[in-house]
Design an enzyme around this catalytic site. Structure first.
Site, PDB file in Angstrom:
ATOM      1  N   THR A 291       1.072  -9.397   2.589  1.00 52.51           N
ATOM      2  CA  THR A 291       2.378  -8.847   2.959  1.00 52.51           C
ATOM      3  C   THR A 291       2.494  -8.890   4.483  1.00 52.51           C
ATOM      4  O   THR A 291       1.652  -8.317   5.176  1.00 52.51           O
ATOM      5  CB  THR A 291       2.494  -7.396   2.459  1.00 52.51           C
ATOM      6  OG1 THR A 291       2.289  -7.414   1.045  1.00 52.51           O
ATOM      7  CG2 THR A 291       3.849  -6.799   2.768  1.00 52.51           C
TER       8      THR A 291
ATOM      9  N   GLU B 144      -1.762  -1.756  -8.358  1.00 49.74           N
ATOM     10  CA  GLU B 144      -3.110  -1.308  -8.685  1.00 49.74           C
ATOM     11  C   GLU B 144      -3.054  -0.621 -10.045  1.00 49.74           C
ATOM     12  O   GLU B 144      -2.080   0.047 -10.370  1.00 49.74           O
ATOM     13  CB  GLU B 144      -3.629  -0.360  -7.609  1.00 49.74           C
ATOM     14  CG  GLU B 144      -3.745  -1.068  -6.270  1.00 49.74           C
ATOM     15  CD  GLU B 144      -4.487  -0.274  -5.218  1.00 49.74           C
ATOM     16  OE1 GLU B 144      -5.179   0.701  -5.558  1.00 49.74           O
ATOM     17  OE2 GLU B 144      -4.367  -0.647  -4.034  1.00 49.74           O
TER      18      GLU B 144
ATOM     19  N   LEU C 168      11.457   6.748 -10.679  1.00 44.89           N
ATOM     20  CA  LEU C 168      12.268   7.929 -10.370  1.00 44.89           C
ATOM     21  C   LEU C 168      11.514   9.188 -10.759  1.00 44.89           C
ATOM     22  O   LEU C 168      12.127  10.193 -11.100  1.00 44.89           O
ATOM     23  CB  LEU C 168      13.605   7.859 -11.116  1.00 44.89           C
ATOM     24  CG  LEU C 168      14.702   6.983 -10.509  1.00 44.89           C
ATOM     25  CD1 LEU C 168      15.966   7.043 -11.346  1.00 44.89           C
ATOM     26  CD2 LEU C 168      15.014   7.391  -9.062  1.00 44.89           C
TER      27      LEU C 168
ATOM     28  N   PHE D 288       3.157  -9.275  -6.087  1.00 41.73           N
ATOM     29  CA  PHE D 288       3.796  -8.006  -6.441  1.00 41.73           C
ATOM     30  C   PHE D 288       2.933  -7.151  -7.353  1.00 41.73           C
ATOM     31  O   PHE D 288       3.425  -6.245  -8.008  1.00 41.73           O
ATOM     32  CB  PHE D 288       5.148  -8.282  -7.118  1.00 41.73           C
ATOM     33  CG  PHE D 288       6.088  -9.101  -6.271  1.00 41.73           C
ATOM     34  CD1 PHE D 288       6.795  -8.511  -5.240  1.00 41.73           C
ATOM     35  CD2 PHE D 288       6.237 -10.466  -6.488  1.00 41.73           C
ATOM     36  CE1 PHE D 288       7.655  -9.263  -4.437  1.00 41.73           C
ATOM     37  CE2 PHE D 288       7.084 -11.223  -5.696  1.00 41.73           C
ATOM     38  CZ  PHE D 288       7.803 -10.627  -4.666  1.00 41.73           C
TER      39      PHE D 288
ATOM     40  N   ARG E 271      -6.477   5.485  -0.120  1.00 39.98           N
ATOM     41  CA  ARG E 271      -5.739   5.221   1.119  1.00 39.98           C
ATOM     42  C   ARG E 271      -4.384   5.924   1.070  1.00 39.98           C
ATOM     43  O   ARG E 271      -3.650   5.812   0.106  1.00 39.98           O
ATOM     44  CB  ARG E 271      -5.505   3.713   1.304  1.00 39.98           C
ATOM     45  CG  ARG E 271      -6.729   2.969   1.779  1.00 39.98           C
ATOM     46  CD  ARG E 271      -6.465   1.487   1.845  1.00 39.98           C
ATOM     47  NE  ARG E 271      -6.171   0.930   0.536  1.00 39.98           N
ATOM     48  CZ  ARG E 271      -5.720  -0.309   0.328  1.00 39.98           C
ATOM     49  NH1 ARG E 271      -5.474  -1.101   1.349  1.00 39.98           N
ATOM     50  NH2 ARG E 271      -5.496  -0.749  -0.890  1.00 39.98           N
TER      51      ARG E 271
ATOM     52  N   LYS F  44       9.148  -9.503  -0.217  1.00 43.70           N
ATOM     53  CA  LYS F  44       8.093  -8.519  -0.483  1.00 43.70           C
ATOM     54  C   LYS F  44       8.373  -7.197   0.248  1.00 43.70           C
ATOM     55  O   LYS F  44       8.299  -6.114  -0.336  1.00 43.70           O
ATOM     56  CB  LYS F  44       6.736  -9.088  -0.059  1.00 43.70           C
ATOM     57  CG  LYS F  44       5.574  -8.128  -0.183  1.00 43.70           C
ATOM     58  CD  LYS F  44       5.379  -7.665  -1.624  1.00 43.70           C
ATOM     59  CE  LYS F  44       4.404  -6.520  -1.734  1.00 43.70           C
ATOM     60  NZ  LYS F  44       3.027  -6.901  -1.737  1.00 43.70           N
TER      61      LYS F  44
ATOM     62  N   CYS G 247       0.007   0.312   0.298  1.00 51.16           N
ATOM     63  CA  CYS G 247       1.144  -0.614   0.403  1.00 51.16           C
ATOM     64  C   CYS G 247       2.457   0.048   0.812  1.00 51.16           C
ATOM     65  O   CYS G 247       2.944  -0.180   1.907  1.00 51.16           O
ATOM     66  CB  CYS G 247       1.319  -1.354  -0.914  1.00 51.16           C
ATOM     67  SG  CYS G 247      -0.171  -2.237  -1.398  1.00 51.16           S
TER      68      CYS G 247
HETATM   69  C1  UGA Z   1       3.067  -1.239  -4.900  1.00 52.58           C
HETATM   70  C2  UGA Z   1       4.193  -2.001  -5.619  1.00 52.58           C
HETATM   71  O1  UGA Z   1       4.606  -1.278  -6.786  1.00 52.58           O
HETATM   72  C3  UGA Z   1       3.722  -3.391  -6.037  1.00 52.58           C
HETATM   73  O2  UGA Z   1       4.789  -4.130  -6.635  1.00 52.58           O
HETATM   74  C4  UGA Z   1       3.226  -4.126  -4.785  1.00 52.58           C
HETATM   75  O3  UGA Z   1       2.715  -5.420  -5.113  1.00 52.58           O
HETATM   76  C5  UGA Z   1       2.111  -3.315  -4.145  1.00 52.58           C
HETATM   77  O4  UGA Z   1       2.600  -2.002  -3.795  1.00 52.58           O
HETATM   78  C6  UGA Z   1       1.665  -4.048  -2.915  1.00 52.58           C
HETATM   79  O5  UGA Z   1       2.445  -4.135  -1.970  1.00 52.58           O
HETATM   80  O6  UGA Z   1       0.580  -4.646  -2.925  1.00 52.58           O
HETATM   81  P1  UGA Z   1       0.889   0.073  -5.748  1.00 52.58           P
HETATM   82  O7  UGA Z   1       0.683   0.450  -4.325  1.00 52.58           O
HETATM   83  O8  UGA Z   1      -0.249  -0.426  -6.550  1.00 52.58           O
HETATM   84  O9  UGA Z   1       2.027  -1.056  -5.861  1.00 52.58           O
HETATM   85  O10 UGA Z   1       1.427   1.378  -6.474  1.00 52.58           O
HETATM   86  P2  UGA Z   1       2.785   1.875  -7.156  1.00 52.58           P
HETATM   87  O11 UGA Z   1       2.656   1.804  -8.611  1.00 52.58           O
HETATM   88  O12 UGA Z   1       3.952   1.202  -6.541  1.00 52.58           O
HETATM   89  O13 UGA Z   1       2.773   3.415  -6.735  1.00 52.58           O
HETATM   90  C7  UGA Z   1       2.864   3.762  -5.358  1.00 52.58           C
HETATM   91  C8  UGA Z   1       2.935   5.242  -5.185  1.00 52.58           C
HETATM   92  O14 UGA Z   1       4.189   5.739  -5.631  1.00 52.58           O
HETATM   93  C9  UGA Z   1       1.883   6.041  -5.946  1.00 52.58           C
HETATM   94  O15 UGA Z   1       1.357   7.033  -5.090  1.00 52.58           O
HETATM   95  C10 UGA Z   1       2.652   6.674  -7.097  1.00 52.58           C
HETATM   96  O16 UGA Z   1       2.095   7.883  -7.514  1.00 52.58           O
HETATM   97  C11 UGA Z   1       4.001   6.893  -6.452  1.00 52.58           C
HETATM   98  N1  UGA Z   1       5.134   6.947  -7.410  1.00 52.58           N
HETATM   99  C12 UGA Z   1       5.438   5.880  -8.179  1.00 52.58           C
HETATM  100  C13 UGA Z   1       5.906   8.104  -7.475  1.00 52.58           C
HETATM  101  O17 UGA Z   1       5.654   9.098  -6.767  1.00 52.58           O
HETATM  102  N2  UGA Z   1       6.971   8.147  -8.346  1.00 52.58           N
HETATM  103  C14 UGA Z   1       7.288   7.086  -9.136  1.00 52.58           C
HETATM  104  O18 UGA Z   1       8.280   7.192  -9.890  1.00 52.58           O
HETATM  105  C15 UGA Z   1       6.518   5.936  -9.053  1.00 52.58           C
END
Ligand code: UGA
Length: 438
Positions: free
Chosen positions: A124, A156, A254, A153, A333, A208, A264
Site C-alpha cells: 500500500t 487478516e 457498521l 485487499f 499493532r 487501495k 492498515c
Molecule cells: C483491512 C481491510 O479490510 C483490507 O481490505 C485491507 O486489505 C487491509 O486492511 C490492508 O490494508 O492490508 P484488516 O486490517 O485485516 O483489513 O482488518 P479489518 O477487517 O478491516 O478490521 C480493521 C479494524 O476495524 C479492526 O480493528 C476491527 O475490529 C475494526 N472494525 C471492523 C470495526 O470496529 N467495526 C466494523 O464494523 C468492522
C-alpha cells in the site's frame, strides 16, 4: 500456464501471496532478508497466526514449487514476475508512509531483472510512488523496466481465502506486455469470474488508499452515531441494522464499538492525508482527521465509563479481554484493546490482559502489562471487565462459570455479549452505543 515468480518481502501480505501463487500452480521464490523468518517459512511456519495458512504453506513446500531465501541469486533471473510485498509503515513523527523498504527492494532486484520481466508492486503506497520507482528502476537497469501496481485487499483472519478468491483484481499498468503477464499469472482467478480491472499506475495505487479510507469512514460514522445514541437513549447497533437494509448503505463494517486498529486502516488514512497535503489538496481528505479522532475517542470513552462506575481507576483491578486488533489474529499493532489496557495502566489501574493467542506479542512489546492465558483464572479478584476484542471464546463463555471476581461489572466494547445471560449471572452490563437497563 504456470510461471516462475518471486515474492519480495514475506510479512503478512508476502507470505500469504507466496503461498497463494504456489497453490494456483506457479513456481515461487520468496525473498526476505530476515534469516529467522526464512528459516521459519522453510520449516512450514508463517510466524504469525492466520487460520489455515501454516497447513497450506506446508502443502505448497511439499509440492516443490515454493521455496524461500534471504536474497536474490541466479534463480531470480528467469522469473517472469517479481511481486513486491514489503511493508510501508507510518514514519516515526509523521503521518506519512515510510517507502524506504520499496526502494531497497528495487535496488536489490535490479541486477537480477530481465528486460521482459514485470515488477508488480502490491504494497500500500502513497499515490505517485510507482512512477518514482519506475524512474529509479530504469536508471538502475539501463532499460525501460515494466512496473505495474496490483494492490492487495486481503484481511487478516481470512488472508488466504481473500488472496485466492478476491472480490476484484486491480492492475495498474503502463504496457500491454505487463497486462498480458498479469492476466497470465492470475488466470485461474480470472477464469473463476473475479473482476479484472485494468487502470493506470496512479489509479491502482489510489484504489487501495480509497478503499481503506472508505472502510475507516464507515466504522467512524457508526461510532459517531454511537456517541449520539449514548446521550439520547438510542441504540447504535439497531440503527446500523436499520440503515444497513438500504442496499446503497449496506450492513457491513457498521459494527460500533472500541473502533478500528491494526497495521492498515489507521496508518493508511494518515498516509492518505499526508500525501493529499503534499499534492496541495489536503482539504479534500481533511475529514479523515475527524475519522481518526472519533476512532481514538472510543478508547477514552471506555475509561470514562469505568471511572463513572468505579469512582476512580486508581488501584482498581481491571481485566481487558482481548489484545489483538481483531479476532482470529495475533496482530497487536495499533490495537484498540491493547491501547485501552495501556491507558488504564497509565491511569493507575491494576490491569490484567487476556487474549487467546496474542499474549506473546503483548509480553514482548509491553512487559509492563500483566497477562493471563487462562480465561477463567483471569477474572480472579477483578473490579471490572472490558471486552475489547470479540473473540469467540468471550462470546461463548458461560458467565455463570466465572468465580472469584470482586465486582461483577462488564463493559461490552464490541456489542457481542448476550446481555440477558450475563445479567442473569449477576453481572451489571454496559455497552458502547446504547443504554442497558440493569
Ligand atoms: C483491512 C481491510 O479490510 C483490507 O481490505 C485491507 O486489505 C487491509 O486492511 C490492508 O490494508 O492490508 P484488516 O486490517 O485485516 O483489513 O482488518 P479489518 O477487517 O478491516 O478490521 C480493521 C479494524 O476495524 C479492526 O480493528 C476491527 O475490529 C475494526 N472494525 C471492523 C470495526 O470496529 N467495526 C466494523 O464494523 C468492522
Amino acid at each position: 500456464m504456470a510461471m516462475k515468480v518471486t515474492v519480495i518481502g514475506l510479512g503478512y501480505l508476502g507470505a500469504t501471496h507466496a503461498v497463494a501463487m504456489s497453490k494456483i500452480g506457479h513456481t515461487v521464490i520468496g525473498i526476505e532478508p530476515n534469516q529467522a523468518k526464512v528459516d521459519s517459512l522453510n520449516s512450514g511456519r508463517a510466524g504469525f497466526f492466520e487460520p489455515g495458512l501454516d497447513e497450506e504453506l506446508a502443502a505448497q513446500l511439499a509440492s516443490g514449487r515454493l521455496s524461500f531465501r534471504t536474497s536474490h541469486d541466479e534463480s531470480s533471473k528467469d522469473a517472469e514476475i517479481h511481486f513486491i510485498c514489503v511493508g510501508t509503515p507510518q514514519l516515526e513523527g509523521s503521518l506519512a508512509a515510510d517507502t524506504s523498504y520499496l526502494h531497497s527492494a528495487i535496488r536489490d532486484l535490479a541486477p537480477y531483472l530481465s528486460s521482459d520481466a514485470v515488477v508488480v508492486g502490491k504494497s500500500t503506497v502513497p499515490v505517485g510512488t510507482a512512477a518514482l520507482l519506475t524512474e529509479e528502476l530504469n536508471k538502475l537497469t539501463g532499460f525501460e523496466a515494466n512496473l505495474a501496481w496490483n494492490p492487495e485487499f486481503l484481511r487478516e483472519g481470512t488472508a488466504l481465502e481473500d488472496s485466492l478468491s478476491p472480490d476484484r483484481l486491480v492492475v495498474g499498468v503502463t504496457s500491454e506486455h505487463s497486462e498480458k503477464k498479469l492476466r497470465e499469472v492470475f488466470a485461474p482467478m480470472i477464469f473463476a469470474g473475479v473482476p479484472f480491472i485494468v487502470t493506470d499506475l496512479a489509479t491502482a495505487e489510489l484504489v487501495k488508499a480509497a478503499a481503506n479510507a472508505f472502510l475507516a469512514t464507515k466504522i467512524s460514522f457508526i461510532n459517531a452515531m454511537a456517541e449520539i445514541a449514548e446521550v439520547s437513549g438510542a441504540d447504535a447497533s439497531q440503527l446500523a441494522t436499520a440503515i444497513g437494509y438500504d442496499e446503497r448503505i449496506g450492513n457491513k463494517f457498521l459494527r460500533n464499538g472500541v473502533g478500528f486498529g491494526g497495521g492498515c486502516l489507521p496508518k493508511d488514512i494518515r498516509a492518505l492525508m499526508a500525501r493529499a497535503e503534499e499534492l496541495g489538496v489536503g482539504e479534500s481528505v481533511a475529514y479523515l482527521k475527524e475519522i481518526d479522532k472519533i476512532n481514538i475517542r472510543r478508547r477514552q470513552r471506555v475509561l470514562n465509563m469505568l471511572t463513572e462506575e468505579l469512582g476512580t481507576l486508581e488501584g482498581k483491578a481491571v481485566l481487558v479481554l482481548g489484545a489483538a486488533f481483531k479476532p482470529d489474529s495475533d496482530d497487536v499493532r495499533d490495537s484498540p484493546a491493547l491501547e485501552i489496557a495501556l491507558l488504564l495502566k497509565k491511569a493507575g489501574a491494576i490491569v490484567m490482559v487476556h487474549d487467546p493467542i496474542a499474549l506473546p506479542g503483548v509480553n514482548k512489546k509491553h512487559p509492563e502489562l500483566a497477562t493471563e492465558q487462562d480465561l477463567l483464572k483471569s477474572f480472579s479478584s477483578m473490579d471490572a471487565v472490558v471486552l475489547a476484542t470479540e473473540w469467540q471464546d468471550y462470546r461463548q463463555l458461560d458467565p455463570s462459570t466465572i468465580v472469584g471476581i470482586n465486582n461483577k461489572f462488564i463493559i461490552d466494547g464490541r456489542n457481542v455479549l448476550d446481555v440477558v445471560k450475563w445479567q442473569s449471572a449477576g453481572f451489571k452490563v454496559l455497552a458502547l452505543g446504547k443504554t442497558i437497563k440493569n
